[in-house]
Write an enzyme that holds these catalytic residues in place. Structure first.
Site, mmCIF file in Angstrom:
data_model
loop_
_atom_site.group_PDB
_atom_site.id
_atom_site.type_symbol
_atom_site.label_atom_id
_atom_site.label_comp_id
_atom_site.label_asym_id
_atom_site.label_seq_id
_atom_site.Cartn_x
_atom_site.Cartn_y
_atom_site.Cartn_z
ATOM 1 N NE ARG A 58 0.393 1.462 3.350
ATOM 2 C CZ ARG A 58 1.379 2.298 3.565
ATOM 3 N NH1 ARG A 58 2.601 1.907 3.650
ATOM 4 N NH2 ARG A 58 1.141 3.577 3.668
ATOM 5 N N GLY A 59 0.253 2.444 -0.066
ATOM 6 C CA GLY A 59 1.042 3.657 -0.261
ATOM 7 C C GLY A 59 1.035 3.963 -1.762
ATOM 8 N NE ARG A 98 -6.371 0.879 -1.373
ATOM 9 C CZ ARG A 98 -5.610 1.398 -0.403
ATOM 10 N NH1 ARG A 98 -4.297 1.139 -0.357
ATOM 11 N NH2 ARG A 98 -6.148 2.186 0.527
ATOM 12 C CD GLN A 209 -2.510 2.704 7.056
ATOM 13 O OE1 GLN A 209 -3.035 2.987 8.136
ATOM 14 N NE2 GLN A 209 -3.210 2.564 5.935
ATOM 15 C CG ASP A 250 -3.182 8.307 -1.052
ATOM 16 O OD1 ASP A 250 -2.776 7.177 -1.333
ATOM 17 O OD2 ASP A 250 -3.078 8.808 0.085
ATOM 18 C CG ASN A 260 -2.102 11.629 2.986
ATOM 19 O OD1 ASN A 260 -1.608 10.749 2.283
ATOM 20 N ND2 ASN A 260 -1.674 11.861 4.226
ATOM 21 C CE LYS A 261 -4.613 5.730 4.896
ATOM 22 N NZ LYS A 261 -5.628 4.882 4.236
#
Ligand code: MRU
Length: 358
Positions: A58-59, A98, A209, A250, A260-261
């Protein structure tokens, strides 16, 4: 951008998320860290797509690099007469893994351009493998360059610069990229230059994470890290314990909005309230100039079990409804600087983004 030397690369290549062996791709299963270091070996594009969807890897940058190697594997496995159809099918399958990290689509489009110019399956096998490796190599080189740009943007490149403490969210390290990391790469560089006092790492619920990956990476490199619950970030900023919040991205849109997250947006609001500078570090492969604002970014929602339980241990009553968006959008006006390998955009807006990426 000057290409870093081999020694810089090998020094930067401590922890890695993926290893390419020409006929197979190995991924470090990030679902099992930090308890286990387990490598999964993949010989086909479907396995890579599944590994992206299930977050073995991921990332945003690492997702793009893995997908590129997935296309190379599809070319290697193309057996039927219609090799073009097989590779196109693999690209479709990978692109459905994704939705939010634009690096996935950037990498697949780049691979598709090469694929469209191939005359034979043999040519496709060679050139697609080379292109995937180039995407991987460039990502690492870009991370090393961004670390330099970031220190300059932080005003820390002078010899008499004083060390700082920072806070980071999610994992943006070697595990999330082609190596070294984006925001975590800047933290590595601060440490290398003895300009880092401490990193505060948000645990980053629900997938953790921060606690499982960022704390693990930093402790392996003897970088001083303190892990905190996401809810403690406000107290850390209010106490004046950090000068900068450093995060990844992202997807960055044409007006400078950043996905982003989940939790990044609230961090940006807190940082502005407590006068803490807010920096986004991301390669240009994360910039999507086709979208005018963050409102257009597809935000992934994942299964509620990620919130209801951890490692199979229930944290909530069975069946309670869950809202689990795994990314949010930080508006450009809450961001002090966006750092990319191509340069920086201060106080990002449409004009600033256009200047660098137009
Ligand atoms: O759901 P994840 O773990 O893929 O989310 C990752 C992030 O939000 C990162 O901050 C982002 O992808 C940048 S990684 C260099």
């Amino acid at each position: 951008m000057n290409n870093p030397t081999e020694s810089t690369f090998s020094r930067a290549m401590g922890t890695v998320a993926l290893r390419w062996h020409g006929s197979r791709l190995e991924l470090l299963d990030q679902r099992l860290l930090p308890a286990q270091e387990c490598w999964i070996s993949l010989e086909g594009a479907s396995g890579v797509a599944r590994s992206i969807r299930d977050m073995v890897v991921r990332g945003a940058p690492a997702i793009g690099i893995s997908a590129a190697y997935g296309v190379a594997l599809a070319a290697r496995n193309a057996v039927s007469g219609d090799w073009k159809a097989e590779i196109r099918q693999a690209i479709r399958e990978l692109s459905a893994s994704r939705p939010t990290a634009v690096n996935l689509f950037w990498a697949l489009q780049r691979m598709e351009r090469v694929f469209d110019s191939c005359e034979s399956v043999g040519e496709a096998q060679t050139r697609l493998a080379d292109e995937a490796a180039a995407i991987h190599h460039e990502d690492l080189a870009g991370n090393l360059a961004m670390a330099d740009h970031a220190l300059t943007a932080m005003g820390l490149s002078a010899d008499n610069a004083l060390p700082v403490s920072v806070l980071t969210h999610c994992n943006t390290g070697a595990l999330a990229t082609g190596g070294y990391g984006t925001a975590l790469g800047v933290i590595r560089r601060l440490h290398e230059k003895k300009l880092l006092t401490r990193v505060y790492a948000d645990e980053t619920r629900p997938w953790l994470q921060g606690s499982r990956l960022t704390a693990w990476e930093l402790m392996r490199d003897d970088i001083p890290v303190t892990l905190n619950a996401d809810g403690a970030a406000a107290a850390i900023l209010a106490a004046g314990a950090v000068r900068w919040v450093l995060v990844g991205a992202d997807r960055i849109t044409a007006n400078g909005d950043v996905a982003n997250k989940i939790g990044t947006y609230s961090l940006a609001v807190l940082a502005r309230h407590h006068n803490v500078r807010f920096m986004v570090v991301a390669p240009s492969s994360t910039v999507d100039m086709s979208l005018t604002s963050g409102a257009d970014i597809p935000i992934e929602e994942r299964d509620g079990c990620e919130v209801r339980e951890i490692g199979g241990v229930p944290l909530a009553p069975d069946g309670v409804p869950v809202f689990n968006p795994v990314f949010d959008v930080t508006p450009a006006d809450l961001i002090d600087v966006i750092v990319t390998e191509k340069g920086v955009v201060r106080n990002p807006d449409m004009a600033g983004m256009q200047e660098l990426f137009g």
